[in-house]
Design a protein around this motif. Structure first.
Motif, short mmCIF file in Angstrom:
data_model
loop_
_atom_site.label_atom_id
_atom_site.label_comp_id
_atom_site.label_asym_id
_atom_site.label_seq_id
_atom_site.Cartn_x
_atom_site.Cartn_y
_atom_site.Cartn_z
N VAL A 1 0.85 -1.20 0.00
CA VAL A 1 0.00 0.00 0.00
C VAL A 1 0.88 1.25 0.00
N ALA A 2 1.94 1.22 0.83
CA ALA A 2 2.85 2.37 0.88
C ALA A 2 3.56 2.58 -0.46
N TYR A 3 3.97 1.49 -1.10
CA TYR A 3 4.62 1.61 -2.41
C TYR A 3 3.63 2.15 -3.44
N GLY A 4 2.39 1.74 -3.33
CA GLY A 4 1.36 2.26 -4.24
C GLY A 4 1.16 3.75 -4.07
N LEU A 5 1.16 4.19 -2.81
CA LEU A 5 1.03 5.63 -2.56
C LEU A 5 2.26 6.39 -3.08
N ALA A 6 3.43 5.80 -2.88
CA ALA A 6 4.65 6.43 -3.41
C ALA A 6 4.57 6.54 -4.92
N TYR A 7 4.08 5.48 -5.56
CA TYR A 7 3.94 5.49 -7.02
C TYR A 7 2.95 6.55 -7.46
N ALA B 1 8.45 4.78 -5.99
CA ALA B 1 8.10 3.45 -5.48
C ALA B 1 9.33 2.56 -5.39
N VAL B 2 10.18 2.62 -6.40
CA VAL B 2 11.40 1.81 -6.40
C VAL B 2 12.32 2.25 -5.27
N LEU B 3 12.47 3.54 -5.07
CA LEU B 3 13.32 4.05 -3.99
C LEU B 3 12.76 3.69 -2.61
N ALA B 4 11.45 3.70 -2.47
CA ALA B 4 10.83 3.31 -1.20
C ALA B 4 11.11 1.84 -0.92
N HIS B 5 10.98 1.00 -1.92
CA HIS B 5 11.25 -0.43 -1.76
C HIS B 5 12.73 -0.66 -1.46
N LEU B 6 13.59 0.02 -2.17
CA LEU B 6 15.03 -0.10 -1.94
C LEU B 6 15.39 0.35 -0.53
#
Length: 59
Positions: A21-27, A35-40
């Motif tokens: 959900v957080a990655y989706g919001l970042a995207y 989103a990629v930076l949040a996951h990294l």
């Protein structure tokens, strides 16, 4: 995203679902790069703060 972490058990599925959900919001707010930076960033923090049996065996 939670289902992709099924092998880790329900706890990992729950945490991965929340992270998804957080990655989706970042995207949504910053695009794919956000989103990629949040996951990294989460992966790097997880790797640096927690131990891994396979990693400990190599040292």
């Amino acid at each position: 995203f939670g289902l992709a972490h099924y092998a880790g058990g329900w706890q990992w599925m729950l945490l991965a679902g929340i992270a998804g959900v957080a990655y989706g919001l970042a995207y949504r707010h910053g695009g794919l790069a956000a989103a990629v930076l949040a996951h990294l960033g989460l992966n790097a923090a997880h790797y640096g703060l927690f131990t891994y049996p396979m990693r400990a065996a190599l040292q």
